[in-house]
Design a protein around this motif. Structure first.
Motif, PDB file in Angstrom:
ATOM      1  N   TYR A   1       0.788  -1.225   0.000  1.00 15.85           N
ATOM      2  CA  TYR A   1       0.000   0.000   0.000  1.00 15.85           C
ATOM      3  C   TYR A   1       0.826   1.285   0.000  1.00 15.85           C
ATOM      4  N   ILE A   2       2.133   1.189   0.247  1.00  9.18           N
ATOM      5  CA  ILE A   2       2.979   2.377   0.211  1.00  9.18           C
ATOM      6  C   ILE A   2       3.723   2.401  -1.122  1.00  9.18           C
ATOM      7  N   SER A   3       3.531   3.457  -1.862  1.00 14.51           N
ATOM      8  CA  SER A   3       4.159   3.578  -3.177  1.00 14.51           C
ATOM      9  C   SER A   3       4.953   4.876  -3.247  1.00 14.51           C
ATOM     10  N   ILE A   4       6.220   4.773  -3.593  1.00 11.46           N
ATOM     11  CA  ILE A   4       7.088   5.939  -3.763  1.00 11.46           C
ATOM     12  C   ILE A   4       7.728   5.851  -5.140  1.00 11.46           C
ATOM     13  N   ASN A   5       7.549   6.881  -5.940  1.00 13.40           N
ATOM     14  CA  ASN A   5       8.082   6.900  -7.297  1.00 13.40           C
ATOM     15  C   ASN A   5       8.988   8.117  -7.463  1.00 13.40           C
TER      16      ASN A   5
ATOM     17  N   MET B   1       2.944  14.689   4.954  1.00 11.79           N
ATOM     18  CA  MET B   1       2.258  15.536   3.970  1.00 11.79           C
ATOM     19  C   MET B   1       3.169  16.663   3.498  1.00 11.79           C
ATOM     20  N   ILE B   2       3.826  17.329   4.440  1.00  8.81           N
ATOM     21  CA  ILE B   2       4.721  18.433   4.085  1.00  8.81           C
ATOM     22  C   ILE B   2       5.913  17.908   3.283  1.00  8.81           C
ATOM     23  N   GLY B   3       6.476  16.775   3.715  1.00  9.33           N
ATOM     24  CA  GLY B   3       7.616  16.192   3.028  1.00  9.33           C
ATOM     25  C   GLY B   3       7.296  15.821   1.594  1.00  9.33           C
TER      26      GLY B   3
ATOM     27  N   VAL C   1       6.920  19.062  -0.573  1.00  5.47           N
ATOM     28  CA  VAL C   1       8.195  19.706  -0.866  1.00  5.47           C
ATOM     29  C   VAL C   1       8.984  18.882  -1.881  1.00  5.47           C
ATOM     30  N   LEU C   2       9.059  17.563  -1.685  1.00  7.06           N
ATOM     31  CA  LEU C   2       9.832  16.722  -2.596  1.00  7.06           C
ATOM     32  C   LEU C   2       9.204  16.679  -3.991  1.00  7.06           C
ATOM     33  N   ALA C   3       7.887  16.695  -4.057  1.00  2.00           N
ATOM     34  CA  ALA C   3       7.210  16.725  -5.363  1.00  2.00           C
ATOM     35  C   ALA C   3       7.437  18.064  -6.052  1.00  2.00           C
ATOM     36  N   LEU C   4       7.420  19.155  -5.289  1.00  2.00           N
ATOM     37  CA  LEU C   4       7.649  20.490  -5.831  1.00  2.00           C
ATOM     38  C   LEU C   4       9.069  20.613  -6.402  1.00  2.00           C
ATOM     39  N   CYS C   5      10.009  19.924  -5.748  1.00  2.00           N
ATOM     40  CA  CYS C   5      11.408  19.965  -6.209  1.00  2.00           C
ATOM     41  C   CYS C   5      11.685  18.979  -7.335  1.00  2.00           C
ATOM     42  N   GLY C   6      10.700  18.159  -7.681  1.00  2.00           N
ATOM     43  CA  GLY C   6      10.879  17.201  -8.749  1.00  2.00           C
ATOM     44  C   GLY C   6      11.540  15.910  -8.339  1.00  2.00           C
ATOM     45  N   ILE C   7      11.755  15.722  -7.029  1.00  2.00           N
ATOM     46  CA  ILE C   7      12.386  14.486  -6.562  1.00  2.00           C
ATOM     47  C   ILE C   7      11.404  13.334  -6.617  1.00  2.00           C
TER      48      ILE C   7
END
Length: 273
Positions: free
Chosen positions: A203-207, A260-262, A265-271
């Motif tokens: 259930y945890i997905s990180i791309n 949520m904050i992490g 921020v990481l999505a905003l930075c393109g990571i």
């Protein structure tokens, strides 16, 4: 002996009261950090009222105010087992709090899986199919049948499982002492860890959105990690959250906001892709 008010066992009437509290209060109160913990506290209150004074009763009840979530009908087995174990602890048997906690938390996943499969997957469709047949021509018989039959079936299942769980808890007391207790406790903790590991992996997905040079091309860092160690990032995330919550005493709610904050921020930075 724990200086209890009485050494009498729970009567059938008292067990019935405890079961009714468990059954009727499920989902009435709770929060994302504890879910149905108030249900457990409310259910066990008559037991602690019988054996302890007010201060000790509150102390024992607060031990059950922790995260708990299972399917209510088939989860009655857990309620019965924990009721028997708490009764035996109050009567002076060698049952410790960690054994009770491990039993409760480790069984909630399997019983939820069984209940979530049998209740909406078998009981409800079967009774609905009969009710629909009885409703031909606009008859209200199908509605009445379903309302009565469903409640009769699930209440019967819940009550039987509670009583069987209570008897199982009583019969298992002799095996919950000494070295056997340690082995059972370790097994239950391992079972809970395996279940949580499986849930985390599914259930945890990180791309990752990061790409690294490989010859003349850019290759996704995510595909490289998946080729070396599939689901590595979800594993590291779970371990990191566990470290913060256990070592830094960060609550579940705070952990949710941190995630949520992490992620933002990481999505905003393109990571994160």
């Amino acid at each position: 002996m724990n200086n209890v008010k009485t050494t009498e066992r729970l009567t059938r009437k008292e067990r019935s009261l405890i079961w009714r509290r468990f059954y009727n209060s499920y989902g009435v109160a709770g929060g994302y950090d504890v879910l149905s913990a108030p249900n457990f506290v409310w259910g066990l209150e008559p037991l602690f009222e019988k054996y302890y004074d007010n201060d000790k009763k509150c102390e024992e009840l607060l031990k059950h105010y922790e995260f708990f979530n299972t399917e209510n009908i088939f989860g009655s087995l857990i309620y019965g087992i924990v009721t028997a174990m708490e009764e035996q602890k109050a009567l002076g048997n060698n049952i410790d709090d960690e054994m009770i906690r491990s039993t409760k938390l480790s069984l909630m996943g399997p019983m939820a899986g069984i209940g979530d499969a049998l209740n909406p997957g078998l009981i409800i469709p079967l009774l609905l199919s009969i009710a629909i047949t009885l409703s031909n021509g606009g008859s209200l018989l199908g509605v009445v049948f379903y309302a009565v039959a469903y409640n009769a079936v699930v209440i019967t299942i819940s009550k039987l499982l509670f009583e069987n769980g209570y008897r199982l808890g009583m019969d298992a007391i002799s095996t919950l002492i000494g070295e056997k207790a340690t082995r059972i406790k370790d097994s239950l903790m391992l079972l809970g860890t395996v279940i949580m590991g499986g849930i985390s992996a599914n259930y945890i997905s990180i791309n990752l959105g990061v790409r690294v040079p490989s010859g003349n091309d850019l290759v996704s860092l995510q595909s490289i990690l998946d080729g070396v160690f599939p689901k590595l990032l979800p594993l590291l995330l779970v371990l990191g959250c566990w470290q913060l919550m256990s070592r830094k005493n960060i609550s579940v709610v705070k952990m949710i906001f941190i995630l949520m904050i992490g992620v933002f921020v990481l999505a905003l930075c393109g990571i994160l892709g």
